[in-house]
Write an enzyme that holds these catalytic residues in place. Structure first.
Site, PDB file in Angstrom:
ATOM      1  N   ASP A 212       1.259  -1.004  -0.658  1.00  0.00           N
ATOM      2  CA  ASP A 212      -0.017   0.196   0.013  1.00  0.00           C
ATOM      3  C   ASP A 212       0.741   1.327  -0.436  1.00  0.00           C
ATOM      4  O   ASP A 212       2.164   1.080   0.829  1.00  0.00           O
ATOM      5  CB  ASP A 212      -1.176  -0.007   1.124  1.00  0.00           C
ATOM      6  CG  ASP A 212      -1.843   1.136   1.070  1.00  0.00           C
ATOM      7  OD1 ASP A 212      -2.180   1.121   0.201  1.00  0.00           O
ATOM      8  OD2 ASP A 212      -2.040   1.721   2.308  1.00  0.00           O
TER       9      ASP A 212
ATOM     10  N   GLU B 290       1.334  -0.917  -5.443  1.00  0.00           N
ATOM     11  CA  GLU B 290       0.537   0.427  -4.955  1.00  0.00           C
ATOM     12  C   GLU B 290       1.737   1.957  -5.436  1.00  0.00           C
ATOM     13  O   GLU B 290       1.580   2.740  -4.574  1.00  0.00           O
ATOM     14  CB  GLU B 290      -0.418   0.967  -3.817  1.00  0.00           C
ATOM     15  CG  GLU B 290      -1.723   1.395  -5.065  1.00  0.00           C
ATOM     16  CD  GLU B 290      -2.592   2.424  -3.668  1.00  0.00           C
ATOM     17  OE1 GLU B 290      -3.433   3.200  -3.934  1.00  0.00           O
ATOM     18  OE2 GLU B 290      -1.881   2.152  -2.751  1.00  0.00           O
TER      19      GLU B 290
END
Length: 743
Positions: free
Chosen positions: A413, A466
């Site tokens: 993330d 990401e």
């Protein structure tokens, strides 16, 4: 006179120790408590037992009563050295008597070599050494506790087993590593515990175990004693399946899931891991997805964070069951040949008082300077990636999920927030690196080490970034100056394509480039095309409600968009609920609106996704050359006036290809001429306007529903062409019929 002076000095020394014990601030308990020689002929056993009314020492042949040191909970027994043998403590309380071992008779079981690697930043399996571990030591079964807190003045283990008293189980300090340890016999699984840390300023902190395998659910904040799970072993077949399904030439279609809101049970209760193993895996299999990606499941206290503010990085959340239940879920994914990815959050951590922030009274895990250590967007703290022990912590956590549970990989993330020192900061709010640049050199090195070690130890996995910027080489190998990820989310494609699709078809002709620009950089990384949870929250609306027009046009737009996405180079990711065209934004507190499937329009979108997944997996041309320019060719990317996009996807065998045409206006175009590379017959393998998908059922081939033969008329730079009817707001896939199958 000399004996009186010695006695007075000894008593004064004990008074200092007793005072430190009372205050719960004792840095070197093994130097005073336990068995100690006081002369050549005599020794003392010293025990500190708050709340005890009496304490005796049980020897092999006798039990001797200790003397209480005046006005304290310190008990002392003086013994002739020849009487000393193994002993136990017999502790009398006002309501019971307890027989137990003296924790201060046990040597340290800490692995000095492992601690060296931990301090070096290279301890891949730090979770096997730090934290709470059930072991057998000196013929006793118990738990070895160890915690990194180099700047604490004292650390003790507190828990249900000692009535949360910080003055009973003081830990041993290892100055070389900054680690404290203590072996406590006789403990059992399920008992809650914490570390009571006295800082250099005298403040007392109660911290959860950073390496705990289980945590209490909120409002509880304690760690829970849990044996380290036995590693899941993959069969040779499963290993081969994992390598094949995660490869860059494989069809990868990921279903992103928030376990707490995919489905709920009666009265809104969470489904268990066991129930999810049956329902979710069956659903994913039925609808053709290849992978499940779970939003973060490391234990987190606040439901509203969706798991992105974890406190227990090594503890699968117990919201859905125990560790064995989670193992069962993972094993069922393996048996079903479904890849399992887990969201991993190394970019920041929350400020919960029992968490990592100011862990030992200093900024241990985070940077001390708020310009580097505090995240302004999320009010969280940023790891100090320059610190070797922090790198060991993060590398070990990544390895834990891969090595112990054999999952397929991690989706990392917020990588961009890690890479840039000025991420979401204004001028003057960030500190340049040693070269004067904005790159976070420590974070870069940490990510490289994570990827190197995860791939090196777990062949066949996939590490996904990401990353929302144009950082070069995210999926390039580390030895070629890359970050070493296997895949990167294509956030540019997501933003551009959604902006385009939200426009009224009347104005799309002026923004044609928003659907073509992605091919300029499509092969710069190994991409995944994401339509994730981030696109359906915080007032953005659901995907179906982003689409313009009346209800029929909304559904037609969405089906056409999905088919364009599935044909575009790059792997696929879709957030739960989007496959049934959920109208409301995602709400983590309730189930997906499954009742919408009572309507044909929503059934049509679900069928579209199912059909897309099956066609995508079956047709090599749609996935085999995702990372190779040879796998794609525009037929016509200039038809802005009609908002028509046409291209070809090739397999490794060039004669195997699929022609894709998207008409993103509400007009039907008959006799639309499209160039094709070779002569032959062509069949429709997908039409999002099909009546079974809730379309208007315009026939692509006017004369028949089966095939059409190309003409030797050069069009769009191709040597042959075909004429078709192009349905409104629809995407069509055509495939050349193999010559041997034509009668």
């Amino acid at each position: 006179m000399n004996s009186l002076v010695r006695k007075s000095a000894k008593l004064q020394h004990y008074e200092q120790q007793v005072d430190a014990l009372k205050r719960g601030c004792f840095k070197d308990p093994f130097s005073f408590l336990g068995l100690h020689a006081i002369s050549d002929t005599h020794s003392e056993i010293r025990c500190y037992m708050p709340g005890a009314t009496n304490l005796s020492i049980k020897l092999a042949k006798q039990t001797l009563s200790c003397t209480r040191y005046p006005d304290s909970d310190l008990f002392i027994l003086q013994l002739n050295n020849k009487d000393i043998s193994a002993y136990q403590l017999v502790v009398d309380y006002s309501d019971c008597q307890v027989v137990c071992e003296d924790v201060y008779r046990f040597e340290s079981s800490l692995d000095d070599n492992a601690m060296y690697l931990f301090n070096e930043g290279t301890l891949e399996h730090a979770y096997r050494h730090l934290g709470a571990h059930f072991i057998e030591f000196s013929a006793e079964e118990g738990v070895r506790f160890s915690v990194w807190a180099p700047n604490a003045s004292s650390v003790s283990v507190i828990g249900e087993f000692n009535h949360w008293q910080r003055s009973q189980h003081f830990m041993r300090f290892h100055p070389a590593s900054g680690v404290w340890d203590l072996f406590i016999p006789g403990l059992t699984q399920g008992q809650c515990y914490k570390f009571s840390i006295t800082t250099l300023s005298g403040e007392v902190l109660e911290k959860a175990d950073p390496f705990a395998f289980k945590m209490q659910q909120a409002p509880g904040t304690a760690s829970v004693l849990q044996a380290r799970p036995a590693a899941i072993e993959l069969t040779d077949t499963m290993r081969a399946q994992r390598s094949k399904r995660n490869a860059v030439d494989a069809p990868i279609s990921i279903y992103e899931v928030h376990l707490g809101s995919w489905q709920r049970g009666a009265e809104g209760r969470y489904l268990t891991y066991q129930e999810l193993a049956q329902r979710l895996i069956s659903y994913v299999t039925e609808h053709g997805f290849t992978h499940i990606q779970l939003m973060p499941i490391s234990e987190y206290p606040f439901d509203g964070s969706w798991g992105y503010q974890p406190v227990g990085l090594f503890a699968p959340t117990s919201r859905f069951g125990g560790l064995d239940d989670f193992r069962y879920f993972v094993e069922q994914c393996h048996l079903a040949n479904i890849g399992l990815l887990i969201d991993w959050v190394p970019g920041h951590f929350p400020s919960d008082p029992h968490g990592l922030h100011c862990f030992d009274g200093t900024h241990l895990f985070e940077h001390a300077d708020a310009r580097q250590g505090f995240h302004p967007d999320w009010n969280t703290y940023i790891y100090n990636y320059d610190r070797p022990e922090v790198r060991s912590f993060l590398v070990a956590n990544a390895m834990y999920w891969l090595a112990e549970f054999a999952i397929d990989g991690l989706r990392v993330d917020a990588v961009a927030s890690m890479l840039y020192l000025d991420y979401s900061r204004k001028e003057g709010q960030w500190i340049p690196n040693k070269y004067g640049g904005r790159e976070n050199l420590g974070a870069i090195e940490c990510l490289k080490q994570v990827n190197l070690r995860c791939y090196g130890n777990n062949p066949g996995i996939m590490m996904v970034a990401e990353e929302s910027t144009a950082w070069p080489g995210v999926t390039r190998q580390v030895d070629h100056d890359g970050l070493g990820f296997g895949y990167k989310w294509n956030m540019g494609w997501m933003n551009d394509s959604l902006h385009y699709m939200q426009r009224d078809p009347l104005y799309r002709q002026h923004h044609h480039h928003e659907l073509t620009f992605s091919m300029v950089y499509a092969y710069s990384e190994n991409y995944i095309l994401p339509l994730s949870h981030d696109e359906v929250v915080h007032g953005k609306g659901s995907l179906i409600e982003k689409m313009p027009g009346d209800d029929w046009q909304k559904f037609a737009n969405l089906r056409a968009y999905y088919a364009f996405m599935w044909a575009h180079p790059g792997k696929k990711l879709l957030f739960m609920g989007s496959e049934i065209a959920q109208r409301n934004e995602w709400n983590h507190d309730q189930s997906i609106d499954w009742h919408l499937l009572e309507h044909l329009s929503h059934q049509g979108v679900q069928r579209t996704i199912t059909l897309l997944n099956h066609v995508y997996r079956r047709e090599e041309a749609l996935h085999q050359l995702d990372t190779d320019p040879a796998g794609f060719c525009w037929i016509d990317n200039q038809n802005a006036q009609q908002s028509i996009f046409s291209f070809i996807r090739f397999a490794k065998k060039a004669s195997n290809y699929v022609v894709v045409i998207s008409n993103l206006t509400p007009a039907v175009y008959h006799d639309y001429c499209i160039g094709v590379p070779t002569a032959g017959e062509f069949e429709v393998i997908l039409n999002t306007d099909d009546e079974q998908l809730f379309g208007s059922s315009v026939r692509v081939f006017a004369h028949t529903n089966k095939t059409i033969t190309s003409s030797p008329i050069a069009t769009h730079g191709q040597q042959h062409s075909i004429k078709i009817s192009l349905p409104a707001l629809a995407t069509v896939y055509l495939k050349k019929v193999p010559d041997e199958s034509i009668n």
